[in-house]
Design a protein around this motif. Structure first.
Motif, mmCIF file in Angstrom:
data_model
loop_
_atom_site.group_PDB
_atom_site.id
_atom_site.type_symbol
_atom_site.label_atom_id
_atom_site.label_comp_id
_atom_site.label_asym_id
_atom_site.label_seq_id
_atom_site.Cartn_x
_atom_site.Cartn_y
_atom_site.Cartn_z
ATOM 1 N N GLU A 226 26.070 -17.591 24.634
ATOM 2 C CA GLU A 226 26.617 -16.442 25.352
ATOM 3 C C GLU A 226 27.282 -15.467 24.381
ATOM 4 N N LYS A 227 27.978 -15.994 23.383
ATOM 5 C CA LYS A 227 28.615 -15.122 22.392
ATOM 6 C C LYS A 227 27.569 -14.353 21.595
ATOM 7 N N GLN B 155 26.427 -11.472 23.653
ATOM 8 C CA GLN B 155 27.428 -10.400 23.663
ATOM 9 C C GLN B 155 27.439 -9.644 22.333
ATOM 10 N N TYR C 141 25.071 -6.804 22.158
ATOM 11 C CA TYR C 141 25.401 -5.715 23.072
ATOM 12 C C TYR C 141 24.856 -5.935 24.483
ATOM 13 N N THR D 214 25.424 -6.743 28.330
ATOM 14 C CA THR D 214 26.519 -6.613 29.287
ATOM 15 C C THR D 214 26.826 -7.990 29.899
ATOM 16 N N PRO D 215 28.006 -8.150 30.530
ATOM 17 C CA PRO D 215 28.291 -9.435 31.181
ATOM 18 C C PRO D 215 27.236 -9.832 32.208
ATOM 19 N N THR E 236 24.153 -10.991 30.298
ATOM 20 C CA THR E 236 24.418 -12.299 29.693
ATOM 21 C C THR E 236 24.306 -13.411 30.734
#
Length: 294
Positions: free
Chosen positions: A195-196, A199, A202, A204-205, A208
């Protein structure tokens, strides 16, 4: 010189014959094999113990019993498979159980998955208390849970309102715990660096979650959904307390056993088992095909 000659002239030990070795291995008794492979033997025994009732159910679904009780093999017959709904509205009761199971599966999976994410990803003061509360339905005896739910429904909506939705509420209550535990286990085993990394690229939540988190957690969510469906469709005790005049398939089977055991019970059980096995086989085949493509 003579000492050297005598040392070199000694006969070398013969190499073991591979054919005789294989023959000796074949002559080993089953007890000796079990001693040398205790884990494999235990696994085989456990699988036989678990699958034997299903095999008996499948065989007895092709029986033509003498009398009302399908307990003793008489002769082969496929009549029950041709007419699975021929006894006492059995398919109506099965349809009701399937409808409740689907609703319970959807509700408990959605609520349980959200609760699992909240418990795994957020820190709050009431987290230990919530963990204890989630495990209570799993630890409490079902008969106590059913009696408590009956008291709750009697004191709030009245005895005349018991039926489909009270059964559904009772099933969702104890299925939630299993969904939360299953999804939390999957989340705990997930690599957080993925997940990192998304991110850092670039994402977005939302991106992701949809492209990284959800695909990784999807097997756990699917397993939790199937587990909640199986628990709901199989439940008798909580259903008996909250059903009112409704009769689900387990309640029907319990009542039928007291006066007769029709072959159609084994037929419907065998159908459910075959559908489940087919689904598992298809999922394994799809997983292997994806692995080969990669």
């Amino acid at each position: 010189m003579s000492a050297t000659t005598s040392a070199t002239s000694r006969p070398k030990p013969a190499a073991p014959n591979s054919a005789s070795t294989k023959a000796s291995r074949r002559r080993r008794s089953p007890l000796a094999w079990i001693r040398g492979n205790i884990l494999a033997a235990t696994a085989i025994a456990v699988f036989v113990f678990l699958l034997a009732p299903n095999a008996v159910m499948l065989v007895m679904s092709f029986n033509s019993p003498v009398g009302k009780y399908n307990y003793i093999w008489n002769r082969f017959s496929a009549n029950a498979w041709q007419h699975p709904c021929a006894v006492d509205d059995i398919c109506t009761h099965m349809t009701l159980s399937l409808e409740i199971g689907v609703v319970v599966m959807i509700a408990s999976t959605v609520l349980g998955t959200m609760a699992a994410f909240a418990m795994s990803r957020h820190r709050f003061r009431a987290r230990p208390a919530v963990n204890v509360l989630l495990f209570l339905p799993m630890a409490a005896p079902e008969i106590i849970m059913g009696a408590t739910l009956l008291t709750l429904f009697f004191s709030t909506i009245g005895s005349g309102s018991l039926g489909f939705w009270t059964i559904t509420i009772g099933h969702v209550m104890f299925c939630l715990s299993y969904v939360v535990v299953t999804v939390k286990t999957r989340l705990a085993g997930m690599d957080p660096t993925l997940e990192k990394a998304a991110q850092d690229l670039y994402a977005t939540p939302r991106q992701t979650f949809m492209k990284v988190t959800l695909p990784l957690v999807a097997p756990g969510i699917a397993a939790a959904a199937l587990l909640s469906f199986a628990l709901s469709i199989d439940d008798y005790i909580v259903t008996k307390y909250t059903a009112g005049t409704e009769v689900t398939f387990p309640v029907y089977v319990y009542g039928a056993v007291q006066r007769s055991v029709p072959v159609q019970i084994d037929v419907i059980g065998s159908m459910m088992m075959l559908v489940t096995m087919t689904g598992i086989a298809l999922s394994l085949a799809v997983g292997r095909a994806r692995t080969r493509k990669k």
